[in-house]
Design a protein around this motif. Structure first.
Motif, PDB file in Angstrom:
ATOM      1  N   PRO A  22       0.809  -1.228   0.000  1.00 38.26           N
ATOM      2  CA  PRO A  22       0.000   0.000   0.000  1.00 38.26           C
ATOM      3  C   PRO A  22       0.836   1.271   0.000  1.00 38.26           C
ATOM      4  CG  PRO A  22      -0.909  -1.586   1.535  1.00 38.26           C
ATOM      5  CD  PRO A  22       0.401  -2.144   1.082  1.00 38.26           C
ATOM      6  N   MET A  23       1.996   1.244   0.666  1.00 36.28           N
ATOM      7  CA  MET A  23       2.874   2.418   0.659  1.00 36.28           C
ATOM      8  C   MET A  23       3.437   2.660  -0.737  1.00 36.28           C
ATOM      9  SD  MET A  23       4.881   1.852   4.265  1.00 36.28           S
ATOM     10  CE  MET A  23       6.006   3.217   3.928  1.00 36.28           C
ATOM     11  N   VAL A  24       3.794   1.569  -1.442  1.00 35.77           N
ATOM     12  CA  VAL A  24       4.311   1.712  -2.812  1.00 35.77           C
ATOM     13  C   VAL A  24       3.239   2.288  -3.730  1.00 35.77           C
ATOM     14  CG1 VAL A  24       5.166   0.442  -4.821  1.00 35.77           C
ATOM     15  CG2 VAL A  24       6.012  -0.119  -2.529  1.00 35.77           C
ATOM     16  N   GLN A  25       2.013   1.755  -3.633  1.00 34.74           N
ATOM     17  CA  GLN A  25       0.927   2.233  -4.488  1.00 34.74           C
ATOM     18  C   GLN A  25       0.549   3.671  -4.152  1.00 34.74           C
ATOM     19  OE1 GLN A  25      -2.342  -0.527  -4.369  1.00 34.74           O
ATOM     20  NE2 GLN A  25      -1.232  -2.109  -5.492  1.00 34.74           N
ATOM     21  N   LYS A  26       0.581   4.013  -2.874  1.00 37.93           N
ATOM     22  CA  LYS A  26       0.229   5.371  -2.480  1.00 37.93           C
ATOM     23  C   LYS A  26       1.215   6.382  -3.045  1.00 37.93           C
ATOM     24  CE  LYS A  26      -0.780   8.214   1.590  1.00 37.93           C
ATOM     25  NZ  LYS A  26      -0.837   8.251   3.072  1.00 37.93           N
ATOM     26  N   SER A  27       2.474   5.973  -3.191  1.00 34.43           N
ATOM     27  CA  SER A  27       3.494   6.887  -3.707  1.00 34.43           C
ATOM     28  C   SER A  27       3.576   6.870  -5.220  1.00 34.43           C
ATOM     29  CB  SER A  27       4.869   6.513  -3.126  1.00 34.43           C
ATOM     30  OG  SER A  27       5.269   5.230  -3.564  1.00 34.43           O
ATOM     31  N   SER A  28       2.807   5.997  -5.887  1.00 34.84           N
ATOM     32  CA  SER A  28       2.872   5.953  -7.353  1.00 34.84           C
ATOM     33  C   SER A  28       1.468   5.998  -7.941  1.00 34.84           C
ATOM     34  CB  SER A  28       3.619   4.693  -7.826  1.00 34.84           C
ATOM     35  OG  SER A  28       3.024   3.522  -7.306  1.00 34.84           O
ATOM     36  N   VAL A  29       0.865   4.836  -8.193  1.00 36.45           N
ATOM     37  CA  VAL A  29      -0.478   4.759  -8.757  1.00 36.45           C
ATOM     38  C   VAL A  29      -1.294   3.809  -7.895  1.00 36.45           C
ATOM     39  CG1 VAL A  29      -1.852   4.155 -10.775  1.00 36.45           C
ATOM     40  CG2 VAL A  29       0.396   5.173 -11.079  1.00 36.45           C
ATOM     41  N   ASP A  30      -2.438   4.268  -7.431  1.00 36.75           N
ATOM     42  CA  ASP A  30      -3.289   3.461  -6.557  1.00 36.75           C
ATOM     43  C   ASP A  30      -4.115   2.511  -7.423  1.00 36.75           C
ATOM     44  OD1 ASP A  30      -4.556   2.431  -4.418  1.00 36.75           O
ATOM     45  OD2 ASP A  30      -5.778   4.178  -3.957  1.00 36.75           O
TER      46      ASP A  30
END
Length: 347
Positions: free
Chosen positions: A280-288
């Protein structure tokens, strides 16, 4: 039929034929397109590294050159420091896996669990071999996997050296009416890939370090090799943690049933942390991305392109999702598209 109707019908028929021909061409050149896309991903990595040198007021070409040298130096340094240890552990891991399968089968028999693990392993090897043979027809024809890796890396250097040139070439193929829209979409695709790669690198290093610490604590053989596999497989959504756990659990059971059970617990814990905290941290910083979209994209790209499609499933999903947001959600539906690391659209 009036002349205007005939002209309109002819245009629609030609457009349909063009779409069918384009789809057939894409299928025929699917592996080549995968190589091109992989080169774009490499270019994003190089541009990210080059950005640090650009801040030092170096030219674009010099920055990309230093980025290439830095990347090669990092791999060479890691190989020099850990190459002997890791390569030895991978050789040992390859020797241990057949014994681990036999040991795990013995435990299943002892526990009166009617499951032929050896037969399952044989079928899995045959299926993987079949997949790689189907996917590697183009690879073999040009000299092997090493040649493809070289092509991807050199292509990435060319793309990274002058991305504006290739971006402009793509835009010149489009009507002027959609040029601005497509330019924004391409810019967001590049930004989304860059943010995803940065987040994914952090995620993979974290997963590898956490797995290594757990395996060393449990005294599982070939811990470094298994941890590297866990970090590498983290790039594959959903399937990666499962693929990484299989050899680790088998090697754990080859040591003892207790070690095997604790190894299962370790990989379950790592998977939970990866799925509920890190990802979730990776997606929040890129594309959800919606999880179901990512899941079925992995299956679709694996079916269409084989192992390379599985490896590139996440970046392909990001690019496809951003294009849908701009070209369909934004242009056709008139709603505000979701952008990389941007706020959610109000509902």
């Amino acid at each position: 039929m009036r002349d205007d109707d005939l002209i309109a019908f002819t245009r629609k028929a030609l457009a349909l034929l063009f779409i069918v021909a384009l789809a057939a061409l894409v299928v025929e050149l699917s592996y080549l397109l995968i190589l091109v896309f992989a080169s774009v991903v490499v270019a994003v990595v190089l541009r990210s590294l080059a950005g640090h040198f650009v801040r030092l007021r170096l030219g674009n070409g010099a920055s990309v050159g230093l980025a290439v040298l830095s990347l090669l130096a990092i791999f060479a340094g890691l190989g020099w420091m850990f190459g002997g240890l890791v390569s030895g552990q991978f050789v040992e891991l390859g020797r241990q896996l057949p014994q681990a399968v036999d040991a795990a089968q013995a435990y299943l028999d002892h526990w009166h669990i009617d499951y032929n693990l050896s037969e399952m392993a044989k079928v899995a090897r045959e299926q993987l071999s079949s997949i790689f043979q189907r996917a590697s027809g183009f690879v073999i024809s040009v000299g092997g996997v090493v040649a493809d890796v070289a092509v991807v890396f050199v292509g990435g250097i060319f793309f990274a050296a002058d991305p504006a040139f290739y971006r402009g070439g793509v835009l010149r193929l489009l009507p002027r009416s959609v040029e601005s829209l497509m330019a924004d979409a391409l810019d967001d695709c590049g930004r989304g890939l860059q943010l995803w790669l940065k987040g994914q690198m952090v995620s993979s290093l974290f997963i590898a370090a956490l797995t290594l610490a757990g395996l060393l604590l449990l005294d599982v053989p070939s811990a470094y090799a298994l941890a590297i596999l866990a970090g590498a497989f983290d790039f594959i959504p959903y399937l990666g943690p499962v693929l990484a756990a299989i050899p680790g659990v088998l090697v754990g059971f080859s040591a003892s049933p207790t070690t095997g059970l604790w190894t299962i617990g370790l990989f379950v814990l790592v998977q939970q942390i990866q799925g509920h905290v890190v990802q979730p941290m990776v997606q929040k910083s890129s594309v959800d991305l919606p999880p179901v979209v990512l899941l079925f994209t992995v299956i679709a790209t694996g079916t269409l392109f084989g192992p390379p499609g599985v490896l590139l499933a996440a970046p392909m999903t990001i690019v496809g999702y951003i294009l849908v947001q701009h070209l369909y959600i934004g242009a056709m539906l008139g709603r505000r598209p979701k952008r990389p690391a941007g706020p959610r659209e109000p509902t």
